[in-house]
Design a protein around this motif. Structure first.
Motif, PDB file in Angstrom:
ATOM      1  N   VAL A 175       1.804   4.428   9.394  1.00  0.00           N
ATOM      2  CA  VAL A 175       2.413   5.339   8.412  1.00  0.00           C
ATOM      3  C   VAL A 175       1.350   6.144   7.693  1.00  0.00           C
ATOM      4  O   VAL A 175       1.486   7.364   7.502  1.00  0.00           O
ATOM      5  N   ASP A 176       0.262   5.479   7.282  1.00  0.00           N
ATOM      6  CA  ASP A 176      -0.809   6.198   6.583  1.00  0.00           C
ATOM      7  C   ASP A 176      -1.458   7.245   7.490  1.00  0.00           C
ATOM      8  O   ASP A 176      -1.775   8.356   7.055  1.00  0.00           O
ATOM      9  N   PHE A 177      -1.629   6.904   8.782  1.00  0.00           N
ATOM     10  CA  PHE A 177      -2.218   7.860   9.717  1.00  0.00           C
ATOM     11  C   PHE A 177      -1.307   9.073   9.892  1.00  0.00           C
ATOM     12  O   PHE A 177      -1.779  10.217   9.933  1.00  0.00           O
ATOM     13  N   PHE A 178       0.001   8.840   9.992  1.00  0.00           N
ATOM     14  CA  PHE A 178       0.947   9.951  10.145  1.00  0.00           C
ATOM     15  C   PHE A 178       0.931  10.859   8.921  1.00  0.00           C
ATOM     16  O   PHE A 178       1.006  12.082   9.034  1.00  0.00           O
ATOM     17  N   LEU A 179       0.856  10.252   7.721  1.00  0.00           N
ATOM     18  CA  LEU A 179       0.833  11.061   6.496  1.00  0.00           C
ATOM     19  C   LEU A 179      -0.425  11.927   6.443  1.00  0.00           C
ATOM     20  O   LEU A 179      -0.363  13.123   6.128  1.00  0.00           O
ATOM     21  N   LYS A 180      -1.567  11.327   6.731  1.00  0.00           N
ATOM     22  CA  LYS A 180      -2.816  12.102   6.710  1.00  0.00           C
ATOM     23  C   LYS A 180      -2.803  13.190   7.782  1.00  0.00           C
ATOM     24  O   LYS A 180      -3.275  14.307   7.544  1.00  0.00           O
ATOM     25  N   TYR A 181      -2.250  12.869   8.963  1.00  0.00           N
ATOM     26  CA  TYR A 181      -2.190  13.858  10.035  1.00  0.00           C
ATOM     27  C   TYR A 181      -1.291  15.031   9.634  1.00  0.00           C
ATOM     28  O   TYR A 181      -1.605  16.199   9.882  1.00  0.00           O
ATOM     29  N   GLY A 182      -0.141  14.690   8.989  1.00  0.00           N
ATOM     30  CA  GLY A 182       0.753  15.757   8.546  1.00  0.00           C
ATOM     31  C   GLY A 182       0.113  16.639   7.488  1.00  0.00           C
ATOM     32  O   GLY A 182       0.258  17.868   7.506  1.00  0.00           O
ATOM     33  N   PRO A 240       0.811  -1.221   0.000  1.00  0.00           N
ATOM     34  CA  PRO A 240       0.000   0.000   0.000  1.00  0.00           C
ATOM     35  C   PRO A 240       0.840   1.265   0.000  1.00  0.00           C
ATOM     36  O   PRO A 240       0.402   2.297  -0.482  1.00  0.00           O
ATOM     37  N   LEU A 241       2.076   1.231   0.559  1.00  0.00           N
ATOM     38  CA  LEU A 241       2.945   2.419   0.616  1.00  0.00           C
ATOM     39  C   LEU A 241       4.343   2.023   0.149  1.00  0.00           C
ATOM     40  O   LEU A 241       4.745   0.869   0.268  1.00  0.00           O
ATOM     41  N   SER A 242       5.085   2.997  -0.362  1.00  0.00           N
ATOM     42  CA  SER A 242       6.436   2.731  -0.840  1.00  0.00           C
ATOM     43  C   SER A 242       7.384   2.538   0.344  1.00  0.00           C
ATOM     44  O   SER A 242       7.206   3.133   1.412  1.00  0.00           O
ATOM     45  N   PRO A 243       8.421   1.679   0.179  1.00  0.00           N
ATOM     46  CA  PRO A 243       9.381   1.463   1.274  1.00  0.00           C
ATOM     47  C   PRO A 243      10.096   2.742   1.695  1.00  0.00           C
ATOM     48  O   PRO A 243      10.436   2.905   2.867  1.00  0.00           O
ATOM     49  N   ARG A 244      10.325   3.657   0.771  1.00  0.00           N
ATOM     50  CA  ARG A 244      11.014   4.903   1.118  1.00  0.00           C
ATOM     51  C   ARG A 244      10.184   5.734   2.085  1.00  0.00           C
ATOM     52  O   ARG A 244      10.705   6.269   3.083  1.00  0.00           O
ATOM     53  N   GLN A 253      11.135   6.727   6.046  1.00  0.00           N
ATOM     54  CA  GLN A 253      11.222   8.099   6.553  1.00  0.00           C
ATOM     55  C   GLN A 253      10.327   8.281   7.783  1.00  0.00           C
ATOM     56  O   GLN A 253      10.732   8.903   8.777  1.00  0.00           O
ATOM     57  N   ILE A 254       9.114   7.732   7.738  1.00  0.00           N
ATOM     58  CA  ILE A 254       8.206   7.868   8.891  1.00  0.00           C
ATOM     59  C   ILE A 254       8.768   7.133  10.101  1.00  0.00           C
ATOM     60  O   ILE A 254       8.718   7.635  11.241  1.00  0.00           O
TER      61      ILE A 254
END
Length: 700
Positions: free
Chosen positions: A540-547, A479-483, A487-488
């Motif tokens: 990771v997805d939650f952190f991205l949306k929160y950011g 669902p998300l890239s390893p990079r 980073q997260i």
């Protein structure tokens, strides 16, 4: 041979080349490319100073080698065409004979079909006549007439059979003639093939000899042309070298003249710079005088500012006295507020007592609702079990019916192959016959959070994920890239050190960065109860949306700020990741959401797990397609053949019935004839019928 063909192809490309008016699209494209290349070459030669007219004249002058290659190609082409015509004459003659034979065969076939049709019509008429006379013979009562009719019928039947035998003999004679003609044609074809082989061998020998001679001529022409080109190029080289030496001498003289001119210009520059230096020196001395005057003015300004500061000091001293008075007033106000605070504490105790009573009431209501929830959960469990049993029973019932139908269909297919078609029958793969009850799909195995973190942090995440997908047969990407995940997780390691013990932090200090990060992540995952890779992707997805949410709110607050401030705030951290200052709040929100989502599965009743129906359609489709489409086509063809066979049997049944009726009539006639011959009245006649019948039978 290959070198000559290469030269010929180059000559054709140089002289004729592809045409823009050709019907072939690729040839038109090649013509445009050659034209563009010619234009570019002309521009390049023009930029280098070459004369296009001389190049054109050089191009228009034909070379001896090209002329020799063209002549050789024409002679070889003529020889190949003549040889091909000589070889193909045999095929043309054979085709003409075959065309004539087919025309004669068509005419004979037409006459033969016409003769068969005429004979069939005449036979059918004779057969109809014989059939009608059989019906009339049944009406005759006198034996003499009956005998005459039978004799006539016998003659007509013999004539009909003789006509058939004559036609059969003619057809057999024609068939024999065709066999003889076939043998003659085979011999003629053998002779033609031998002659064709002989001519082909002669043509190959002639072509080899001619190609060899032409190759020698072309090589001689190229050798002569090579010697001429070497002589011309040597003379041209010497002329060019002489021209270059003259140009270098002229360039040297021009350089010496330029050096003398540059020395004169340098002397002029020295004189001009000296004059400019004197002017600048006078200007700087004037500026020093002006700066001294400004210094005197600044000293006067300093004295004035000192007097202003003493005045301000006196003012501040008076304000301090006023602040002392205000401080005493504030102390009296604090005393009054202390009394108000005591009164509020009394009210707070009353409110706490009231809230405790209300809490007790709510606790009782909660217990009552919990009992109701347990009762409801029990009923839901009962209904879920009943529904599951009903679904299982219906599935088993339909499955049994399906299996019976499959067995019947396979038995029918086996009977058709073995009894009707006489073919060996092979049973198909019946893996679904062993299944009983609804299908159960095993859940997919997932990696642990530590394994995923190790793959991502060490840089092998992409390869590991790809290999894992290939082994499991699932080609869906992560669902998300390893990079992004890396980073997260690095931000999480840097900002979540409070979740680790101090001893562990001290022990990790001598380790490398990757190992230290992995151990920190393992400890953080244990504290947050993150166990599977899905939980890591959710984090990771939650952190991205929160950011992204924090970034949008920050942009809304920046709408009234200046452009420079906006630029500073936007570039303070990457827009696609979370800011380190927001990690703690995001981690708290994610922990609450994860805890809430994990509480939901506990509310699900036992036995009410969701069943995956992804393979149900394939299961029932396999049962429905147990007989392939090819066998169904065989069934249709067999059904059509059986219907035709049924029609034939029906006709045979009717003919058998008619034959039985004729036999019965013959028996009755035979009985009547016997009664007639044994009658008493025959003895009273002068010539009894028995004697006439005996005489007729003797003649026969």
């Amino acid at each position: 041979m290959s070198w000559v063909s290469t030269v010929m192809e180059g000559e054709e490309a140089a002289t004729s080349g592809p045409s823009l008016d050709s019907e072939d699209q690729q040839e038109r494209i090649q013509a445009r490319r050659l034209r563009i290349t010619a234009r570019i070459e002309a521009k390049r030669r023009e930029a280098l100073g070459e004369d296009p007219s001389s190049m054109q004249e050089h191009k228009e002058t034909p070379r001896k080698s090209y002329k020799q290659v063209d002549d050789s190609r024409q002679r070889l082409s003529k020889l190949v065409n003549d040889g091909t015509q000589l070889v193909t004459n045999i095929q043309v003659a054979a085709d003409a004979r075959e065309t004539q034979r087919r025309a004669e065969e068509e005419e004979l076939k037409r006459l033969r079909v016409e003769k068969i049709d005429n004979e069939e019509k005449s036979s059918f008429e004779k057969f109809e006549d014989i059939t009608k006379k059989w019906l009339l013979s049944g009406e005759k009562k006198i034996a003499q007439e009956l005998w005459t009719a039978l004799n006539s019928q016998q003659q007509q039947c013999g004539q009909l059979i003789e006509d058939k035998n004559t036609l059969i003999g003619e057809l057999q004679q024609e068939l024999k003639r065709k066999d003889e003609q076939y043998v003659k044609d085979l011999k003629k074809q053998c002779e033609d093939i031998n002659l064709l082989i002989e001519r082909m061998e002669e043509q190959v020998r002639s072509l080899s000899r001619t190609y060899r001679d032409e190759l020698l001529q072309v090589e001689k022409t190229f050798e002569q042309e090579r010697r001429e080109l070497l002589y011309k190029n040597r003379n041209k080289w010497e002329q060019e070298m002489q021209t270059r030496r003259d140009e270098e001498l002229e360039s040297l003289m021009n350089r010496m003249k330029k050096v003398e001119e540059y020395e004169k210009q340098l002397n002029q520059c020295r004189v001009r710079d000296g004059e400019e230096y004197n002017i600048i020196k006078i200007k700087l001395e004037t500026d020093v005088q002006i700066l001294q005057q400004q210094l005197q003015q600044m000293k006067a300004t300093y004295q004035l500012n000192q007097e202003k500061l003493e005045y301000n000091f006196q003012v501040l001293k008076k304000r301090d006295e006023e602040n002392t008075i205000t401080k005493s007033q504030q102390k009296r106000r604090i005393t009054r507020l202390q009394d108000v605070l005591n009164n509020l504490k009394i009210k707070l105790e009353k409110q706490i007592k009231l809230y405790k009573e209300e809490n007790q009431s709510l606790t009782d209501d909660f217990k009552r609702i919990a009992e109701q929830y347990k009762e409801l959960k029990k009923k839901m469990r009962h209904f879920a079990a009943v529904d599951a049993k009903k679904f299982h029973d219906i599935w088993v019932m339909n499955e049994e019916e399906m299996k019976q139908l499959v067995q019947k269909v396979l038995e029918v297919d086996r009977i058709i192959h073995e009894q009707q078609l006489g073919l060996p029958w092979k049973a198909p793969d019946l893996w679904f016959m062993d299944n009983v009850g609804p299908l159960v799909v095993k859940p997919k195995q997932q990696k642990t959070a530590s394994m995923l973190a190790k793959e991502v942090m060490t840089g092998s995440g992409r390869d590991a994920m790809t290999s894992g997908d290939q082994e499991s047969g699932d080609s869906s990407p992560p669902p998300l890239s390893p990079r992004t995940v890396k980073q997260i997780l690095e931000v999480l390691c840097d900002e979540s050190g409070f979740l680790m013990e101090n001893k562990l932090v001290q022990l990790l200090s001598p380790l490398e960065k990757d190992e230290r990060s992995l151990i920190r992540l393992d400890s953080i995952f244990g504290a947050l109860q993150i166990e599977r890779e899905d939980d890591v992707y959710k984090l990771v997805d939650f952190f991205l949306k929160y950011g992204q949410q924090q970034e949008r709110s920050l942009q809304d607050e920046e709408e009234g700020a200046q452009d420079s401030d906006k630029t500073h705030l936007r570039t303070s951290h990457p827009t696609h990741l979370i800011h380190p200052n927001d990690v703690l709040r995001a981690l708290t929100a994610f922990t609450m959401e994860l805890h809430h989502s994990r509480e939901k599965p506990h509310l699900r009743l036992p036995g009410s797990e969701e069943r995956h129906s992804s393979e149900d359609a394939a299961y029932w489709s396999t049962a429905a397609q147990v007989i392939p489409q090819s066998r169904l086509k065989v069934w249709d063809a067999l059904e059509s053949a059986m219907e035709k066979y049924y029609d034939v049997l029906t006709c045979r049944s009717q003919l058998i019935t008619e034959t039985s009726s004729l036999r019965q009539q013959n028996a009755e006639l035979r009985m009547l004839l016997h009664q007639y011959l044994n009658s008493r009245i025959n003895a009273e006649l002068e010539i009894p019928p028995t004697q006439i019948l005996q005489v007729d039978s003797a003649h026969v």
